[in-house]
Write an enzyme that holds these catalytic residues in place. Sequence first.
Site, PDB file in Angstrom:
ATOM      1  N   LYS A   1       0.796   3.906 -11.087  1.00  0.00           N
ATOM      2  CA  LYS A   1      -0.315   3.034 -10.712  1.00  0.00           C
ATOM      3  C   LYS A   1      -0.751   2.144 -11.873  1.00  0.00           C
ATOM      4  CE  LYS A   1      -0.600   4.251  -6.426  1.00  0.00           C
ATOM      5  NZ  LYS A   1      -0.277   3.259  -5.368  1.00  0.00           N
TER       6      LYS A   1
ATOM      7  N   ASN B   1       0.798  -1.225   0.000  1.00  0.00           N
ATOM      8  CA  ASN B   1       0.000   0.000   0.000  1.00  0.00           C
ATOM      9  C   ASN B   1       0.834   1.280   0.000  1.00  0.00           C
ATOM     10  OD1 ASN B   1      -2.580   1.603   0.662  1.00  0.00           O
ATOM     11  ND2 ASN B   1      -1.277   2.064   2.406  1.00  0.00           N
TER      12      ASN B   1
ATOM     13  N   TYR C   1       2.358  10.060 -11.391  1.00  0.00           N
ATOM     14  CA  TYR C   1       1.734   9.208 -10.367  1.00  0.00           C
ATOM     15  C   TYR C   1       0.808   8.184 -11.020  1.00  0.00           C
ATOM     16  CZ  TYR C   1      -1.638   7.911  -6.734  1.00  0.00           C
ATOM     17  OH  TYR C   1      -2.458   7.217  -5.892  1.00  0.00           O
TER      18      TYR C   1
END
Length: 244
Positions: free
Chosen positions: A154, A87, A150
Amino acid sequence: MAVLTDKVAVITGGSSGIGLAIARAFRDEGAKVFITGRRKETLDEAIVELGANATAVVCDSAAPADLDALYETVRAQVGHVDVVVANAGIGIQTAFGEVTEEQFDAMFATNVKGTVFTVQKALPLLRPGASIILTGSSAATRPPYGLEIYAATKAAVRNLARGWAHSARQYGFRVNVLSPGTVPTPGLLDLVPAEVREQSEEATPLGRLGTPEEIAAAATFLASNASSYVNGSELAVDGGAAQI
């Protein structure tokens, strides 16, 4: 019976926000949890809340040596792992044309390199049927302005799960991606201006932002035997924002 009774879970980036909510939910469902973070004071506060069934380890997921120390702690205390939640992640908002090499390296180091080695170094400790959960983001599908790098990290995380799903038979685990939408957390409040959060709320079909507890509930499903035939999937918990 609690759905994670007697299971051992490792949650990186578990000292605040979504990670802490996941740790709290797993604890409530009977798991022994190990949480990590880079700031000892924040981890200490989290452990006070989580109680005796939780252990905190100062760890930078981008540093493989820190991950070695994490898993050595797990090995010494309990000897195995049933759930890994990769995470830990960071986002830096920068307009296209102004991205620096340092920003690029920081995001890919934590979000991609950190995910790879968090999972890889857990392999010797995984029990058969283990669940690996990678934290993705709706940004991978709909990259917001200023968060393109970013979002790219992901998207990489999503494809790691696709590739690793083929290893499930060999290693005895299953791997899935949990992709939150916009969820107010300390990190998000620092990263995304109020007007952008309001726009995101308006654009979400459910008409509101999510909560860390809603993301944690989805993580609990992926960690539990209720998802025993779910592998290589992405579970979007975004109110429909990136789905329609």
